[in-house]
Design an enzyme around this catalytic site. Structure first.
Site, PDB file in Angstrom:
ATOM      1  N   SER A  10      -5.029  -0.601  -6.714  1.00  0.00           N
ATOM      2  CA  SER A  10      -5.300  -0.836  -5.285  1.00  0.00           C
ATOM      3  C   SER A  10      -6.479  -1.798  -5.125  1.00  0.00           C
ATOM      4  CB  SER A  10      -5.542   0.502  -4.584  1.00  0.00           C
ATOM      5  OG  SER A  10      -5.562   0.337  -3.180  1.00  0.00           O
TER       6      SER A  10
ATOM      7  N   ASP B 284       5.243  -0.314   0.708  1.00  0.00           N
ATOM      8  CA  ASP B 284       3.823  -0.651   0.769  1.00  0.00           C
ATOM      9  C   ASP B 284       3.684  -1.925   1.591  1.00  0.00           C
ATOM     10  OD1 ASP B 284       1.146  -1.157   0.403  1.00  0.00           O
ATOM     11  OD2 ASP B 284       1.278  -1.518  -1.757  1.00  0.00           O
TER      12      ASP B 284
ATOM     13  N   HIS C 185       2.545   3.050  -1.873  1.00  0.00           N
ATOM     14  CA  HIS C 185       1.264   2.637  -2.440  1.00  0.00           C
ATOM     15  C   HIS C 185       0.635   3.817  -3.189  1.00  0.00           C
ATOM     16  CE1 HIS C 185      -2.198  -0.198  -2.327  1.00  0.00           C
ATOM     17  NE2 HIS C 185      -2.906   0.919  -2.461  1.00  0.00           N
TER      18      HIS C 185
END
Length: 401
Positions: free
Chosen positions: A228, A333, A363
């Site tokens: 991320s 995502d 995600h």
């Protein structure tokens, strides 16, 4: 579509994250002298320097007292040639201690890992990150070093990026110190001098050579991996490594892995419009996180930290020199389009940059603790291991897995 469990958990996750962000925005922010690298309300796992639990020994290090930069080393048991003497109770340490002559020590590649958490949460010792790094170390047969960079809003950009650079510089320093220590030891042995207890020390008399890394690290096989927002740091550190060149010797970055990078920009992409209210991290919440991370006086979603391919501007580095880059994206995502575009741009300049696109995934699907046992998460870890071994396996053994 994602499972019902994912949907329900996503609602709770988004509620808690949004509440935390709103609290950080509304509360007076104290600016500690040395920064914050973890949050007190997160579940953590303490380090364990023994292989007895799951075949991975861990230890925590604080490498910069001014910034509170910390690391957690994950050493798989495969680093030992023989398992008969894998534990040692010497001194007060009580965990694994490498043999002094190094006869039972195998050199392993290293993966420098940067956790996620929308810039404001996460840490090297959170349950999700610890479990993931343990699996990564065993799957890739590599030392994993998780970097505890400074969090926002206490430390805004460029603090986290500077910590990433400091971590890879420290790794190079460790490799050089270990080599100096070995050379000095070999010289004393040739001259017939006693060497017991002698080691390189810093100005305070503390040992500077990390014993696990001195015994097992192969700095010429270094991989960067970011999750991320940690992927944004990874990409920055990779750019730094390219620019630094031989200044990082003997560390050589051979590949990087970007897991659902936290990219964004001023001009919305198709996925940002279609999936703006997607699972776990919706766009509105992420923009709040960016407001806490980017400089208050210069908030711009086309900032280099947020958008590696700013529209209408040349990238700050010729991408053809970037290391091989594996990008992981999820179907649900909203950040996927920019990650795909970045991967395509790397391939356009002939960088080995495959894209792994997982159907019905969200995600953080491969790194969030509650999702790591799902078939998609396990498949993702296996896919990463297969790809990265092309670059970290010793010559002649690239396809021995």
């Amino acid at each position: 579509m994602p499972s019902l469990i994912v949907k329900v958990y996503s609602l709770l996750f988004k509620y808690n994250l949004n509440r935390r962000l709103q609290t950080l925005i509304q509360s007076p922010i104290s600016h500690p002298f040395n920064g914050v690298v973890s949050r007190a309300d997160e579940s953590i796992i303490t380090s364990n320097p023994s292989f007895s639990t799951d075949g991975v020994a861990t230890k925590d290090l604080h490498i910069d007292s001014l910034t509170c930069l910390s690391l957690r080393i994950y050493l798989p048991q495969s680093a030992l040639i023989s398992l008969r003497h894998s534990e040692s109770g010497e001194g007060v340490y009580g965990g694994y201690v490498p043999e002094k002559k190094g006869k039972n020590c195998k050199k392993l590649p290293v993966i420098l890992q940067f956790h996620g958490g929308a810039w404001v949460t996460g840490g090297i010792d959170t349950v999700s990150n610890d479990v993931f790094c343990r699996k990564l170390a065993k799957s890739c047969d590599a030392i994993v070093i998780a970097v505890g960079y400074r969090l926002a809003p206490e430390s805004r950009f460029p603090a986290a990026f500077e910590d990433g650079v400091a971590a890879i510089k420290w790794l190079g320093k460790q490799a050089n110190l270990a080599e100096c220590s070995r050379s000095s030891l070999d010289k004393r042995i040739v001259n017939g001098e006693k060497h017991r207890g002698r080691q390189i020390v810093d100005g305070f008399g503390a040992s500077m050579v990390e014993p696990w890394l001195a015994a097992h690290l192969d700095p010429s096989r270094c991989v960067l991996l970011g999750v991320s927002c940690g992927a944004n740091i990874t990409n920055y550190v990779a750019r730094y490594a390219v620019e630094a060149g031989k200044l990082l010797d003997p560390v050589r970055v051979v590949a990087q892995i970007l897991m659902y990078p936290f990219f964004i920009g001023n001009i919305p992409t198709h996925s940002e419009m279609k999936l703006a209210n997607s699972y776990l991290y919706d766009k509105a919440t992420c923009i709040l996180a960016w407001k806490l991370f980017l400089p208050e006086t210069d908030f711009n979603l086309d900032h280099l930290a947020a958008n590696p391919l700013k529209p209408g501007k040349d990238t700050p580095l010729d991408l053809k020199h970037m290391p091989p880059t594996l990008t992981v994206v999820a179907q649900y995502d909203w950040m996927r389009d920019r990650a795909i575009a970045y991967s395509e741009e790397l391939r356009r300049v002939n960088v080995d940059a495959p894209l792994l696109d997982y159907k019905d995934a969200v995600h953080d699907f491969a790194t969030l603790n509650v999702l790591q046992k799902t078939p998609k998460a396990q498949a993702c870890l296996e896919d990463i291991s297969i790809w990265v071994k092309k670059y970290i396996s010793l010559r002649g053994n690239e396809f021995s897995y």
